[in-house]
Design a protein around this motif. Structure first.
Motif, PDB file in Angstrom:
ATOM      1  N   ALA A 454       0.828  -1.208   0.000  1.00 53.15           N
ATOM      2  CA  ALA A 454       0.000   0.000   0.000  1.00 53.15           C
ATOM      3  C   ALA A 454       0.863   1.259   0.000  1.00 53.15           C
ATOM      4  O   ALA A 454       0.531   2.257  -0.655  1.00 53.15           O
ATOM      5  CB  ALA A 454      -0.935  -0.013   1.211  1.00 53.15           C
ATOM      6  N   VAL A 455       1.977   1.234   0.713  1.00 55.83           N
ATOM      7  CA  VAL A 455       2.904   2.367   0.724  1.00 55.83           C
ATOM      8  C   VAL A 455       3.483   2.606  -0.667  1.00 55.83           C
ATOM      9  O   VAL A 455       3.620   3.749  -1.119  1.00 55.83           O
ATOM     10  CB  VAL A 455       4.036   2.131   1.753  1.00 55.83           C
ATOM     11  N   ASP A 456       3.803   1.529  -1.388  1.00 52.49           N
ATOM     12  CA  ASP A 456       4.363   1.671  -2.730  1.00 52.49           C
ATOM     13  C   ASP A 456       3.347   2.288  -3.699  1.00 52.49           C
ATOM     14  O   ASP A 456       3.732   2.973  -4.651  1.00 52.49           O
ATOM     15  CB  ASP A 456       4.831   0.315  -3.256  1.00 52.49           C
ATOM     16  N   ILE A 457       2.059   2.030  -3.464  1.00 52.42           N
ATOM     17  CA  ILE A 457       1.030   2.713  -4.263  1.00 52.42           C
ATOM     18  C   ILE A 457       1.116   4.214  -4.012  1.00 52.42           C
ATOM     19  O   ILE A 457       1.100   5.021  -4.952  1.00 52.42           O
ATOM     20  CB  ILE A 457      -0.369   2.171  -3.917  1.00 52.42           C
ATOM     21  N   CYS A 458       1.218   4.597  -2.753  1.00 56.47           N
ATOM     22  CA  CYS A 458       1.306   6.016  -2.407  1.00 56.47           C
ATOM     23  C   CYS A 458       2.584   6.649  -2.965  1.00 56.47           C
ATOM     24  O   CYS A 458       2.573   7.800  -3.413  1.00 56.47           O
ATOM     25  CB  CYS A 458       1.258   6.195  -0.896  1.00 56.47           C
ATOM     26  N   ARG A 459       3.694   5.910  -2.942  1.00 56.13           N
ATOM     27  CA  ARG A 459       4.963   6.424  -3.461  1.00 56.13           C
ATOM     28  C   ARG A 459       4.930   6.618  -4.970  1.00 56.13           C
ATOM     29  O   ARG A 459       5.774   7.321  -5.537  1.00 56.13           O
ATOM     30  CB  ARG A 459       6.099   5.462  -3.107  1.00 56.13           C
ATOM     31  N   SER A 460       3.958   6.016  -5.643  1.00 55.37           N
ATOM     32  CA  SER A 460       3.838   6.136  -7.099  1.00 55.37           C
ATOM     33  C   SER A 460       2.969   7.301  -7.534  1.00 55.37           C
ATOM     34  O   SER A 460       2.953   7.665  -8.709  1.00 55.37           O
ATOM     35  CB  SER A 460       3.250   4.837  -7.681  1.00 55.37           C
ATOM     36  N   MET A 461       2.236   7.882  -6.598  1.00 54.48           N
ATOM     37  CA  MET A 461       1.236   8.879  -6.963  1.00 54.48           C
ATOM     38  C   MET A 461       1.825  10.185  -7.479  1.00 54.48           C
ATOM     39  O   MET A 461       1.259  10.834  -8.353  1.00 54.48           O
ATOM     40  CB  MET A 461       0.318   9.148  -5.771  1.00 54.48           C
ATOM     41  N   ALA A 483      -5.763   1.123  -1.461  1.00 54.97           N
ATOM     42  CA  ALA A 483      -4.740   1.541  -0.497  1.00 54.97           C
ATOM     43  C   ALA A 483      -5.391   2.188   0.718  1.00 54.97           C
ATOM     44  O   ALA A 483      -4.989   1.941   1.863  1.00 54.97           O
ATOM     45  CB  ALA A 483      -3.762   2.501  -1.153  1.00 54.97           C
ATOM     46  N   PHE A 484      -6.393   3.009   0.486  1.00 57.56           N
ATOM     47  CA  PHE A 484      -7.104   3.680   1.570  1.00 57.56           C
ATOM     48  C   PHE A 484      -7.725   2.661   2.524  1.00 57.56           C
ATOM     49  O   PHE A 484      -7.648   2.801   3.750  1.00 57.56           O
ATOM     50  CB  PHE A 484      -8.190   4.582   0.976  1.00 57.56           C
ATOM     51  N   ASP A 485      -8.339   1.606   1.966  1.00 54.24           N
ATOM     52  CA  ASP A 485      -8.969   0.579   2.794  1.00 54.24           C
ATOM     53  C   ASP A 485      -7.947  -0.302   3.511  1.00 54.24           C
ATOM     54  O   ASP A 485      -8.268  -0.942   4.516  1.00 54.24           O
ATOM     55  CB  ASP A 485      -9.884  -0.300   1.941  1.00 54.24           C
ATOM     56  N   THR A 486      -6.722  -0.352   2.995  1.00 51.82           N
ATOM     57  CA  THR A 486      -5.680  -1.182   3.621  1.00 51.82           C
ATOM     58  C   THR A 486      -5.166  -0.553   4.904  1.00 51.82           C
ATOM     59  O   THR A 486      -4.941  -1.238   5.904  1.00 51.82           O
ATOM     60  CB  THR A 486      -4.515  -1.401   2.640  1.00 51.82           C
ATOM     61  N   PHE A 487      -4.981   0.759   4.885  1.00 50.41           N
ATOM     62  CA  PHE A 487      -4.520   1.451   6.098  1.00 50.41           C
ATOM     63  C   PHE A 487      -5.660   1.552   7.107  1.00 50.41           C
ATOM     64  O   PHE A 487      -6.818   1.690   6.735  1.00 50.41           O
ATOM     65  CB  PHE A 487      -4.008   2.845   5.752  1.00 50.41           C
ATOM     66  N   THR A 488      -5.322   1.497   8.374  1.00 45.12           N
ATOM     67  CA  THR A 488      -6.334   1.616   9.423  1.00 45.12           C
ATOM     68  C   THR A 488      -6.524   3.075   9.798  1.00 45.12           C
ATOM     69  O   THR A 488      -5.667   3.928   9.541  1.00 45.12           O
ATOM     70  CB  THR A 488      -5.925   0.808  10.673  1.00 45.12           C
ATOM     71  N   ASP A 489      -7.669   3.359  10.387  1.00 47.13           N
ATOM     72  CA  ASP A 489      -7.989   4.731  10.788  1.00 47.13           C
ATOM     73  C   ASP A 489      -6.939   5.274  11.754  1.00 47.13           C
ATOM     74  O   ASP A 489      -6.479   4.558  12.651  1.00 47.13           O
ATOM     75  CB  ASP A 489      -9.370   4.778  11.449  1.00 47.13           C
ATOM     76  N   GLY A 490      -6.592   6.537  11.537  1.00 48.58           N
ATOM     77  CA  GLY A 490      -5.624   7.189  12.405  1.00 48.58           C
ATOM     78  C   GLY A 490      -4.199   7.131  11.900  1.00 48.58           C
ATOM     79  O   GLY A 490      -3.341   7.875  12.393  1.00 48.58           O
ATOM     80  N   MET A 491      -3.913   6.267  10.898  1.00 51.68           N
ATOM     81  CA  MET A 491      -2.559   6.176  10.360  1.00 51.68           C
ATOM     82  C   MET A 491      -2.281   7.388   9.469  1.00 51.68           C
ATOM     83  O   MET A 491      -3.158   7.864   8.740  1.00 51.68           O
ATOM     84  CB  MET A 491      -2.385   4.874   9.560  1.00 51.68           C
ATOM     85  N   SER A 521     -14.704   1.034  -3.172  1.00 53.05           N
ATOM     86  CA  SER A 521     -14.252   0.347  -1.970  1.00 53.05           C
ATOM     87  C   SER A 521     -14.303  -1.166  -2.141  1.00 53.05           C
ATOM     88  O   SER A 521     -15.241  -1.715  -2.719  1.00 53.05           O
ATOM     89  CB  SER A 521     -15.115   0.761  -0.772  1.00 53.05           C
ATOM     90  N   THR A 522     -13.274  -1.844  -1.643  1.00 54.94           N
ATOM     91  CA  THR A 522     -13.226  -3.304  -1.692  1.00 54.94           C
ATOM     92  C   THR A 522     -13.629  -3.920  -0.363  1.00 54.94           C
ATOM     93  O   THR A 522     -13.596  -5.136  -0.207  1.00 54.94           O
ATOM     94  CB  THR A 522     -11.813  -3.792  -2.045  1.00 54.94           C
TER      95      THR A 522
END
Length: 530
Positions: A454-461, A483-491, A521-522
């Motif tokens: 999920a971080v690598d998705i963000c690093r590609s944006m 990616a949004f659904d993978t991270f938990t709330d508050g991260m 959303s998945t």
């Protein structure tokens, strides 16, 4: 003759002209600013119209202006006829010879149609930009627009899409209102076509469904609207069969939009449960779809013998994911409500686990054979600040899993958008297959591996948004939401994705992004799984 041109005035040069009268400003500062802003809009439209008319070299990226002759045949417009063919290939014409928008509109017998051509051209350039070699193939909106003259439904669809697109992008309320009026007309025509068995599976109806998804990305009439249109489009594809998509524009309707068709079938979750009565149950139930059949994987590519690119090779795997998701949902529902004996639960869990493991293996094989060996090179890393200097772009930070320290990672860059889109989709599909980390039913990736993907998705944006042309940013909706659904709330990583949704939504006036791409959303609620 005007008095200033009379002989008497020519023989009396010594006469002084009357003193210039100064008008008192009656408008307030706000009105004056609005007037200046409208004048800027007019100049901008003049430049766009010039490009549409073929007066600039960049006009090759827009369709020629056309209008109907009295006998109903499509002819080149009066504006296009004024520009010789050799002049279109030469250097830009001088500003003195450029036609003004108000003059062109005044001289045109159909100024409304002329202005509409400008708006339609803006829509096409936004969602079907040239050249395609820099970012991969895109849906052939140009060919679709050329069919408007023969179809009132298509004409109304393009008018609605163009007006809403331009109105929302430029925040012009009157243009948006005109688009809403056309939208209502289009829906009436579409309903009439859908009620006819043969007409309902026509190419023009499927094209209008695509235009509807574009409209709803800006309009967001009601929750689930985009998903409804995508699922409706899938049903039209199914009854048309793959043999109607082997060449020409019909091929583009399936092949160039395949990523969206697949994503909608992968994405069928509880948010679309209320749509089951309106579309085919087989599509909306997260079970195997027709897209996984061999003929849909082969027939559309048999017409011209063109080989699949790396994205379509990846989509060949993605079409098998809905079947897995259906089994996963059934297992999760059974465990949650204890409706199966323990031995059957274990047997079903082993089957679902094996399916997930096999899908992930196929995805990794695609990565090693297609992505790593991509003919134009592989991804590299660079400082995030070296890609974009936009201060409004959200700053991505992540956590070191070993030290728990927060730092700014490097950005991932790619040789072209084809690899960027494919790699981001590859990561999102692996996350979807691995399931959530809290139910323990499927174990394909460890939580730390899911986090890094999920971080690598963000690093590609930063690369993607810097390189993407027009409004093709919509290709990333599904990936970002995963990616949004993978991270938990508050991260802080999830906060970044949320800020990125807002950034894209504000920059492109995309309401679908402002709503966090919720329709992509998945996340699945076991209580709603059948």
């Amino acid at each position: 003759m005007d008095e200033s041109d009379s002989p008497q005035n020519e023989t009396a040069p010594h006469l002084q002209p009357p003193a210039k009268k100064f008008r008192r400003t009656l408008s307030c500062l706000s009105c004056q600013k609005r007037k200046v802003k409208l004048q800027t809009k007019v100049r901008d439209l003049e430049q766009r119209l010039i490009k549409q008319a073929g007066a600039l070299p960049t006009a090759s990226s827009t369709p020629p202006l056309t209008e109907s002759s009295p006998d109903g045949k499509c002819t080149t417009s009066t504006i296009d006829r004024k520009v010789p063919a050799e002049q279109k290939k030469s250097a830009p014409i001088t500003a003195a010879r450029r036609p003004m928008l108000k003059d062109l509109l005044a001289s045109s017998p159909t100024p409304g149609k002329l202005l509409m051509e400008v708006f339609v051209g803006e829509l096409i350039n936004g969602f079907s930009p040239d050249p395609s070699s820099t970012h991969g193939r895109v849906f052939d909106l140009r060919s679709a627009s050329e069919r408007r003259i023969f179809s009132p439904l298509l004409s109304s669809g393009f008018s609605a899409a163009a007006l809403i697109f331009v109105g929302q992008r430029d925040q012009h309320l009157k243009i948006t209102a005109a688009g809403n009026s056309q939208y209502s007309k289009m829906l009436r025509l579409l309903q009439g076509a859908v009620n006819q068995p043969e007409k309902s599976k026509s190419t023009e109806v499927l094209t209008v469904v695509v235009l509807l998804t574009i409209i709803e990305a800006f309009k967001q009439t009601y929750p689930g609207a985009i998903m409804k249109h995508q699922l409706g489009g899938l049903e039209i594809l199914r009854i048309r069969t793959p043999y109607r998509h082997r060449s020409g524009f019909e091929r583009s309707l399936f092949v160039d939009l395949r990523m969206f068709w697949v994503s909608s079938s992968v994405n069928e979750n509880d948010s679309s449960a209320n749509l089951i009565s309106q579309v085919t149950t087989a599509i909306a139930s997260r079970k195997k779809t027709f897209l996984a059949n061999d003929d849909w994987k082969t027939v559309p590519w048999s017409g011209d013998g063109r080989q699949k690119d790396i994205l379509h090779s990846l989509l060949d795997i993605a079409v098998d994911i809905p079947s897995f998701l259906g089994s996963y949902d059934t297992l999760k529902f059974a465990v949650r409500h204890k409706i199966l004996p323990q031995d059957q639960v274990l047997s079903e869990q082993q089957r679902v686990q094996a399916a997930a493991t096999e899908l992930d293996r196929r995805l990794e094989l695609w990565h090693s054979l297609c992505a790593v060996e991509y003919e134009h090179g592989y991804m590299t890393e660079t400082s995030a600040h070296s890609i974009t200097s936009n201060d409004e772009f959200p700053r991505f930070q992540c956590c070191d899993l070993c030290t728990n320290e927060i730092f700014v990672p490097t950005s991932l860059i790619y040789p072209d958008l084809m690899l960027a889109v494919s790699m981001c989709l590859y990561r999102a599909l692996r996350l979807v297959v691995s399931g959530s980390s809290d139910d323990g039913l499927v174990t394909v990736l460890r939580p730390s591996e899911r986090y890094r993907i999920a971080v690598d998705i963000c690093r590609s944006m930063s690369y993607y948004l810097h390189a993407v042309p027009g409004f093709l940013v919509s290709r990333i909706m599904f990936v970002l939401r995963v990616a949004f659904d993978t991270f938990t709330d508050g991260m802080i990583e999830k906060t970044f994705v949320q800020e990125l949704f807002a950034y894209i939504g504000n920059k492109y006036r995309f309401l679908v992004f402002m709503n966090n791409c919720s329709e992509s959303s998945t996340a699945v609620r076991a209580d709603d799984a059948a």
